[in-house]
Design a protein around this motif. Structure first.
Motif, mmCIF file in Angstrom:
data_model
loop_
_atom_site.group_PDB
_atom_site.id
_atom_site.type_symbol
_atom_site.label_atom_id
_atom_site.label_comp_id
_atom_site.label_asym_id
_atom_site.label_seq_id
_atom_site.Cartn_x
_atom_site.Cartn_y
_atom_site.Cartn_z
ATOM 1 N N GLN A 1 36.019 43.904 66.178
ATOM 2 C CA GLN A 1 36.973 44.275 65.135
ATOM 3 C C GLN A 1 38.209 43.379 65.176
ATOM 4 O OE1 GLN A 1 37.735 48.421 65.843
ATOM 5 N NE2 GLN A 1 35.766 49.100 65.009
ATOM 6 N N TRP B 1 26.482 39.503 66.435
ATOM 7 C CA TRP B 1 26.924 39.896 65.097
ATOM 8 C C TRP B 1 26.486 38.844 64.091
ATOM 9 C CZ3 TRP B 1 29.007 44.518 63.877
ATOM 10 C CH2 TRP B 1 29.531 45.287 64.920
ATOM 11 N N TRP C 1 35.003 57.344 68.995
ATOM 12 C CA TRP C 1 34.760 56.981 67.594
ATOM 13 C C TRP C 1 34.980 58.114 66.605
ATOM 14 C CZ3 TRP C 1 34.544 51.964 67.093
ATOM 15 C CH2 TRP C 1 34.121 51.192 68.183
ATOM 16 N N PRO D 1 28.859 41.280 59.192
ATOM 17 C CA PRO D 1 29.211 42.654 59.560
ATOM 18 C C PRO D 1 28.051 43.415 60.192
ATOM 19 C CG PRO D 1 28.671 42.572 57.232
ATOM 20 C CD PRO D 1 28.536 41.154 57.747
ATOM 21 N N ASP E 1 26.369 49.711 61.040
ATOM 22 C CA ASP E 1 26.569 48.725 62.100
ATOM 23 C C ASP E 1 27.910 48.903 62.812
ATOM 24 O OD1 ASP E 1 24.308 46.448 61.541
ATOM 25 O OD2 ASP E 1 25.001 47.366 59.678
ATOM 26 N N GLN E 2 28.690 49.849 62.385
ATOM 27 C CA GLN E 2 30.004 50.053 62.988
ATOM 28 C C GLN E 2 29.894 50.914 64.247
ATOM 29 O OE1 GLN E 2 32.346 51.801 59.873
ATOM 30 N NE2 GLN E 2 32.372 49.961 58.612
ATOM 31 N N TYR F 1 24.816 51.387 66.855
ATOM 32 C CA TYR F 1 25.669 51.627 68.028
ATOM 33 C C TYR F 1 25.023 52.671 68.932
ATOM 34 C CZ TYR F 1 29.336 53.955 70.708
ATOM 35 O OH TYR F 1 30.051 54.551 71.709
ATOM 36 N N PHE G 1 31.899 46.443 70.549
ATOM 37 C CA PHE G 1 32.184 46.792 69.157
ATOM 38 C C PHE G 1 33.675 46.673 68.843
ATOM 39 C CE2 PHE G 1 27.931 48.447 69.143
ATOM 40 C CZ PHE G 1 27.550 48.451 67.817
ATOM 41 N N LYS H 1 33.369 58.800 62.935
ATOM 42 C CA LYS H 1 32.438 57.727 62.615
ATOM 43 C C LYS H 1 31.056 57.934 63.242
ATOM 44 C CE LYS H 1 35.892 54.038 62.098
ATOM 45 N NZ LYS H 1 36.310 52.703 62.601
ATOM 46 N N ARG I 1 28.132 50.283 57.250
ATOM 47 C CA ARG I 1 28.643 51.427 58.010
ATOM 48 C C ARG I 1 27.723 51.776 59.174
ATOM 49 N NH1 ARG I 1 29.359 55.818 53.436
ATOM 50 N NH2 ARG I 1 27.329 54.888 52.921
#
Length: 720
Positions: free
Chosen positions: A109, A202, A302, A205, A172-173, A179, A105, A305, A170
């Motif tokens: 970014q 991916w 994280w 996004p 998928d972050q 996650y 992840f 998040k 969000r």
């Protein structure tokens, strides 16, 4: 009408205490004058992450190689033990196993590419078309079945449209829903009941992940709160009939793989699949427990998040941090899991006490000669044992298999496991590993089982002698005890309270602070059932906090109201009460109160209008000392006697009578009754004949009720 029956005992397998080594290391802060604190921390973090990543990749490579061998995939539900794998593994610091997921992840970014070495899928071209959408899709995800190298796989991602995957990015972050699902799959890679994560990629996004196909869903249940039952598939039903122990073992192994570090508060049949070998998998990732090493590692990586789902769930996961004075002060999990509110779960479903919110009183002493007494009140935390309770109290899990088993011995054995797993106190429940061990011992050396407590109770005279009790027996879902006062009620209350604690039942009792003096009515009765832990619901109101919720037992000195009783309890209600001769009520109150004053003075002061407490409550009235009942009120009380399934004479509770009543109440919940002390005999009260005659004359309604009750089919005088 004594109740005696050999109880069903599981084979005496030495449980011992499974040692679960957990690392809860304390962080120490030190000062180093040779390097700035910031530089030192940066270097240490880089070294630590590098070490964790290399360890994760090495471990993943070893497991991938092992899984590629034919011997690994052979065997079905017992293969894990045959391969020397533990059915339930102790909690451990599994952050190393997820370091590769974190890196995947984080590197994205930075617009870089990376794939853990254990993955065999890293891009869309690795999963050839066509893909076939399957019924496991939800509001937030689309699920497909495809084929890779001749093997069926499952493709998951956010909702898809013609030009690609869509939805709230969000999720998928890092720290988001997908996650956390990947962390679940990677951290528990290779354990029983955990689908193999083959890889991910991916799409803009959005995350698309691919797992090994674990078969079809075992059933279909409601998507949220509600009373609709889970409907099981024909394949699951056949497995339950023909191989109940293997199926139960696979379910327990699956739960045991993740229950130490995760919480699944979305328990429904479609969350689980079963392959051709009968192996059960949990396909959707659960919530991670923030107080475990894995949870702490995720939060460190994280922070805010991390997705916690609803606010109520997170509060319950941190339950031990909450101070409380009563159960209502403690948070509860999602209501489809805790079954906290009335109408939130299917009939026969019960949430664990700690999932509903349970305040624990810890007493300790300190000071010279332990002279200082203290009480610490905290909410009981969720744990693996919460899910142990779940498998015993979800009608579509162990109870379903036990009921469907074609082999009576296997079915009765599974019911013995249900009794163990369904204990009220978490410390009294076995672990998943211990439950699996019991199945293994029984398979190796089957033991003929006697009837369990409920089946034994059904055969007893107290049930068979009464058509109403016999006909409704298997449908009884709750108990109502109307305590009319000093008629042995205090002793019965003790039995009821102990049953509530032993079996983890939701009980509402008039003697408990905050439970009020009337039969409760669930909050929002008649309204659409909602999950009050959802963010959209808003803060809990005072009404919600004080809500009686979904109850198992109603117990206390409530004015009798049959309508409210049936609103407060799920059908069918086993309603019982205790009656007593008027003069024995006077004697009981004198003895119980430890009175030493003149008997006549006591009688005249305490019973100016005779014995009225019982009849007023039975007529649906609050007891008012010094008041007398009217003829119409007495007639109403007499009619209300017909609402009871069982009426017991208090005099028969002496000797073995209270023991028999305890066996009946415990038996309704298929639990062995504990030893119950017999009540002390009520002595004679040396009041004058005139005082006694006056009391009996003014207790005319009480005498009518006592006489009428003894003539009803519901009446029982237990043997002493």
């Amino acid at each position: 009408a004594a109740i005696f029956c050999g109880s069903a005992h599981a084979p005496q397998v030495p449980w011992g205490k499974t040692k679960q080594c957990q690392s809860y290391g304390r962080h120490e802060t030190r000062t180093d004058t040779s390097m700035s604190l910031g530089s030192r921390q940066t270097m240490m973090l880089l070294l630590l992450r590098l070490l964790l990543l290399r360890a994760a990749e090495a471990k993943a490579e070893a497991k991938a190689e092992a899984r590629s061998k034919p011997a690994f995939r052979r065997g079905g539900p017992t293969a894990a033990i045959d391969r020397g794998m533990l059915a339930t593994r102790p909690a451990q610091n599994v952050s190393a196993a997820t370091a590769a997921i974190d890196r995947w992840f984080q590197i994205h970014q930075n617009n870089e590419s990376y794939a853990p070495k254990a993955w065999t899928v890293a891009k869309p071209d690795d999963v050839p078309r066509p893909w076939h959408e399957i019924g496991a899709s939800s509001k937030s995800k689309t699920v497909y079945r495809a084929t890779v190298n001749g093997k069926s796989v499952i493709v998951k991602g956010r909702k898809m449209r013609k030009d690609g995957w869509t939805g709230d990015a969000r999720h998928d972050q890092g720290g988001g829903v997908l996650y956390l699902e990947m962390v679940y799959l990677e951290a528990l890679r290779g354990r029983p009941g955990i689908p193999e994560l083959l890889g991910a990629w991916w799409d803009g996004p959005h995350v698309v992940l691919v797992v090994a196909d674990g078969g079809e869903a075992i059933g279909e249940g409601p998507s949220g709160v509600g009373t609709a039952p889970n409907v099981m598939t024909a394949a699951f039903d056949a497995r339950a009939r023909n191989q109940p122990l293997a199926l139960a073992r696979s379910i327990l192994e699956c739960f045991g793989s993740w229950a130490l570090d995760f919480l699944q508060d979305d328990l429904k049949a479609q969350q689980f699949t079963m392959d051709a070998h009968g192996t059960v998998f949990m396909v959707d990732g659960p919530k991670v427990a923030p107080d475990r090493p894995l949870g702490r590692a995720i939060h460190e990586a994280w922070g805010k998040k991390v997705d916690h789902g609803s606010k109520g769930d997170h509060g319950a996961l941190d339950g031990a941090k909450h101070k409380c004075k009563r159960d209502a002060d403690c948070p509860f999990t999602k209501e489809s899991h805790s079954c906290r509110g009335a109408g939130t779960c299917a009939p026969g479903t019960r949430g664990a006490p700690e999932a509903r919110g349970k305040c624990h009183n810890t007493h300790y002493q300190q000071g010279p000669q332990h002279s200082q007494h203290h009480h610490l009140h905290h909410c009981v935390p969720l744990s693996e044992k919460t899910h142990v309770y779940d498998v015993a109290n979800r009608p579509w899990l162990l109870p379903y298999i036990a009921a469907k088993a074609a082999d009576p011995a296997a079915g009765e054995f599974l019911r013995s496991l249900i009794r163990l797993a369904g204990r009220g106190r978490p410390d009294d429940r076995p672990s998943f590993r211990e439950l699996v061990d019991r199945i293994d011992a029984f398979v190796k050396a089957p033991v003929p089982f006697k009837l369990g407590p409920k089946a034994c109770l059904y055969e007893s005279e107290v049930i068979q002698s009464n058509k109403r009790r016999r006909k409704a027996f298997w449908d009884y879902a709750s108990v109502s005890f109307t305590d009319l006062g000093h008629a042995g009620g205090v002793l019965v209350d003790g039995v009821v309270q102990r049953l509530c604690d032993d079996r983890g039942l939701a009980c509402w009792q008039s003697q408990v602070d905050g439970h009020g003096k009337d039969v409760p009515v669930p909050a929002h009765l008649g309204e659409e059932v909602v999950d009050r832990t959802k963010n959209k619901y808003g803060p809990l109101t005072a009404e919600d906090a004080e809500d009686s919720g979904s109850l198992d037992i109603l117990d206390g000195e409530f004015p009798f109201n049959v309508t409210r009783v049936h609103q407060a309890l799920p059908p069918k209600v086993f309603a019982f009460t205790v009656v007593e001769d008027a003069w024995r009520v006077v004697e009981s109150l004198y003895v119980d109160g430890g009175r030493a004053d003149d008997p006549d003075a006591f009688v005249n002061a305490s019973f100016p209008h005779g014995v009225q407490r019982h009849v007023q409550r039975l007529a649906g009235l609050q007891f008012v000392p010094g008041s007398a009942i009217t003829r119409s009120q007495c007639d109403r009380a007499l009619r209300n006697l017909d609402a009871f399934d069982l009426i017991v004479d208090a005099a028969s509770l002496a000797g073995g009578g209270l023991r028999d009543l305890a066996a009946l109440l415990y038996g309704l919940y298929d639990v062995d009754a504990p030893e119950v002390a017999s009540p002390k005999p009520v002595g004679d009260l040396a009041a004058s004949p005139a005082a006694k005659a006056r009391v009996l004359e003014e207790s005319w309604c009480h005498s009518e009720i006592y006489a009428a009750a003894r003539q009803l089919p519901a009446f029982v005088a237990f043997s002493s």
